[in-house]
Design a protein around this motif. Structure first.
Motif, PDB file in Angstrom:
ATOM      1  N   UNK A   1       0.836  -1.206   0.000  1.00 44.35           N
ATOM      2  CA  UNK A   1       0.000   0.000   0.000  1.00 44.35           C
ATOM      3  C   UNK A   1       0.871   1.256   0.000  1.00 44.35           C
ATOM      4  N   UNK A   2       1.952   1.230   0.773  1.00 46.22           N
ATOM      5  CA  UNK A   2       2.853   2.392   0.843  1.00 46.22           C
ATOM      6  C   UNK A   2       3.551   2.606  -0.509  1.00 46.22           C
ATOM      7  N   UNK A   3       4.040   1.518  -1.093  1.00 45.71           N
ATOM      8  CA  UNK A   3       4.715   1.625  -2.397  1.00 45.71           C
ATOM      9  C   UNK A   3       3.731   2.107  -3.455  1.00 45.71           C
TER      10      UNK A   3
ATOM     11  N   UNK B   1      20.788   2.402   1.032  1.00 41.51           N
ATOM     12  CA  UNK B   1      20.139   1.105   1.263  1.00 41.51           C
ATOM     13  C   UNK B   1      18.670   1.170   0.856  1.00 41.51           C
ATOM     14  N   UNK B   2      18.015   2.261   1.256  1.00 41.86           N
ATOM     15  CA  UNK B   2      16.589   2.393   0.950  1.00 41.86           C
ATOM     16  C   UNK B   2      16.350   2.479  -0.551  1.00 41.86           C
TER      17      UNK B   2
ATOM     18  N   UNK C   1      14.167   0.098  -2.555  1.00 40.96           N
ATOM     19  CA  UNK C   1      13.046   0.691  -3.291  1.00 40.96           C
ATOM     20  C   UNK C   1      13.018   0.188  -4.730  1.00 40.96           C
ATOM     21  N   UNK C   2      14.211   0.002  -5.314  1.00 43.61           N
ATOM     22  CA  UNK C   2      14.260  -0.553  -6.673  1.00 43.61           C
ATOM     23  C   UNK C   2      13.662  -1.955  -6.692  1.00 43.61           C
ATOM     24  N   UNK C   3      13.978  -2.748  -5.653  1.00 45.89           N
ATOM     25  CA  UNK C   3      13.403  -4.099  -5.560  1.00 45.89           C
ATOM     26  C   UNK C   3      11.887  -4.023  -5.402  1.00 45.89           C
ATOM     27  N   UNK C   4      11.418  -3.102  -4.541  1.00 48.58           N
ATOM     28  CA  UNK C   4       9.976  -2.932  -4.337  1.00 48.58           C
ATOM     29  C   UNK C   4       9.276  -2.524  -5.634  1.00 48.58           C
ATOM     30  N   UNK C   5       9.895  -1.552  -6.295  1.00 52.14           N
ATOM     31  CA  UNK C   5       9.294  -0.996  -7.511  1.00 52.14           C
ATOM     32  C   UNK C   5       9.192  -2.052  -8.606  1.00 52.14           C
TER      33      UNK C   5
END
Lengths: 168, 296
Positions: A119-121, B232-233, B237-241
């Motif tokens: 949800x945050x992403x 690190x974030x 974040x790239x992995x999340x995206x």
């Protein structure tokens, strides 16, 4: 510049993004990373959660499709099966001890953590996309093309302006 | 690290002195599933969170007008309750996302209102706002971005004495998405637009500028977030995206495959038999009644 829609065009669209992403990650890695051992787990959790929740939402959308087709059951079951595959994979991988567990102590905790994380992403993605579309549209409406693609009926007004200029 | 909460999240530096969390770890599974904290979290966080997509789904409803009208209030109520979850269920780690929502709702509103004013402050054929709306819109966008930047450089949102972990996720994904999607959108505008080179350049510069901000944060510490933490974030974040986008695309692909398979399985419609004389007469009567009928 305007081009026809084709495979090469989409490669042109995606190329700068991918190059930029690789560049950022390389610079990031060269400078030194902190604790990123969970990166693959984050990717896998994001993938499985996004797939399952989107498939579930599309299962809901399938009811609208069914309304326009005399309510067939086959596509509904098909999409339900696609959703269940995602849910089953989440259950399977999360139950495999440490495979996809990040910092949560239980499978249940990890599952709910994944949903909040998604949800945050998603909120960040929608905000960024909305801002970019807003800025693009603001530029487009603020700078209309000099020659409009449709006929404009302002010839009389133009003549008046010319007359005023000539009088001056 | 692990907080053991069933609705828990990764919390890097939170002290594990919450007895309720340890109790849960020692609870039998059946009891942990129906503990009072879980019911509280369910009522005050998860149900309101579920109301948000439900409300959007109701907005799409075409058959029932009253259901559609209830959609927006449902979304609004869900948002408010999620934001309030930091007070209604303070023990739940998930309510950190409600805290994040409260922190970013101001800048997001500024960005949204600014975009609206900048778009409709221009020479648009319908719904045009006064000319002052355009510069005011750009100013609002700049204020929204400055506010977000201040949340990194001046004072990061704190949750239980630490930087809200979801803020770091949101901020890194937002910046990364902004620069990646910005460059892509510039290409789209340039390639598919007609004489839109200037617009494409401006959008591209905005995307590159976001990338520049990202680079600056990789090198320099923020108020509470160090450069190393930020790197690190960004990596995560790239992995999340990538994971999120790939997951959504796979689900859409599954949807397309299901529909294609179903449509292909349908038998072809056989040609209808020609009309009989009686049917032709009936059709003629109906047409005559509707087109050539007597004036009322």
């Amino acid at each position: 510049m305007s081009v026809d829609n084709g495979k090469g065009t989409w490669a042109l669209v995606l190329a700068p993004t991918l190059i930029f992403l690789v560049l950022i990650l390389v610079i990031n890695a060269v400078l030194g990373l902190g604790e990123v051992s969970n990166a693959f787990k984050r990717f896998a959790n994001a993938f499985l959660t996004a797939y399952t929740l989107t498939a579930g939402a599309l299962f809901g959308a399938m009811f609208f499709y069914a309304d326009s087709r005399n309510r067939p059951l086959a596509p509904l079951f098909g999409m339900l099966a696609a959703t269940m595959v995602g849910a089953g994979m989440i259950f399977l991988f999360l139950s495999q001890s440490d495979l996809l567990m990040e910092a949560s102590s239980s499978m249940q905790a990890q599952f709910f953590s994944n949903i909040v994380h998604l949800a945050v992403v998603f909120l960040a993605l929608v905000t960024a996309a909305g801002l970019l579309v807003g800025i693009t549209m603001a530029h487009i409406t603020g700078n209309p093309p000099r020659r409009l693609p449709w006929p404009v009926e302002v010839e009389d007004e133009v003549e008046v302006v010319v007359e005023i200029d000539s009088e001056e | 690290m692990a907080d053991g909460h069933p609705y828990g999240v990764e919390r890097t530096a939170f002290t594990l002195d919450s007895t309720n969390l340890h109790q849960l770890e020692t609870m039998p599974m059946g009891m942990a599933l129906v503990g009072p904290q879980q019911i509280e979290a369910l009522l005050w966080f998860w149900l309101p969170l579920a109301l948000v997509p439900l409300g959007f789904w109701m907005l799409l409803s075409r058959s029932n007008e009253s259901v559609r009208k209830l959609g927006m209030p449902t979304v609004f109520f869900g948002f408010i309750m999620v934001i309030a979850s930091q007070w209604t269920v303070p023990d739940s780690d998930s309510s950190a996302s409600g805290h994040l929502l409260l922190v970013v709702i101001g800048p997001i509103l500024l960005l949204g209102i600014g975009s609206f004013m900048a778009i409709f402050g221009g020479p648009v054929p319908v719904g045009r706002l006064p000319p002052v709306a355009r510069p005011a819109g750009y100013f609002s966008i700049a204020m929204g971005l400055a506010w977000l930047l201040a949340l990194h450089m001046v004072q990061s949102p704190l949750w239980r004495g630490e930087v809200n972990p979801y803020w770091m996720v949101w901020w890194a994904v937002f910046l990364l998405a902004l620069c990646l999607a910005g460059t892509s959108l510039a290409q789209v505008v340039y390639l598919f637009g007609d004489n839109r080179g200037r617009t494409a350049a401006n959008v591209g510069i905005f995307g590159l500028g976001s990338g520049g901000v990202l680079l600056v944060m990789m090198f320099n510490d923020g108020a509470q977030i160090s450069a190393l933490q930020m790197r690190s974030q960004i990596w995560l974040a790239a992995a999340d995206l990538l994971g999120t986008i790939a997951g959504i695309l796979m689900a859409v692909l599954a949807f397309a495959i299901v529909i294609t398979l179903y449509e292909r399985s349908l038998s072809e419609i056989e040609p209808a038999a020609p009309l009989s004389e009686a049917e032709k007469q009936r059709v003629s009567d109906i047409i005559f009644d509707n087109i050539g009928g007597e004036d009322e």
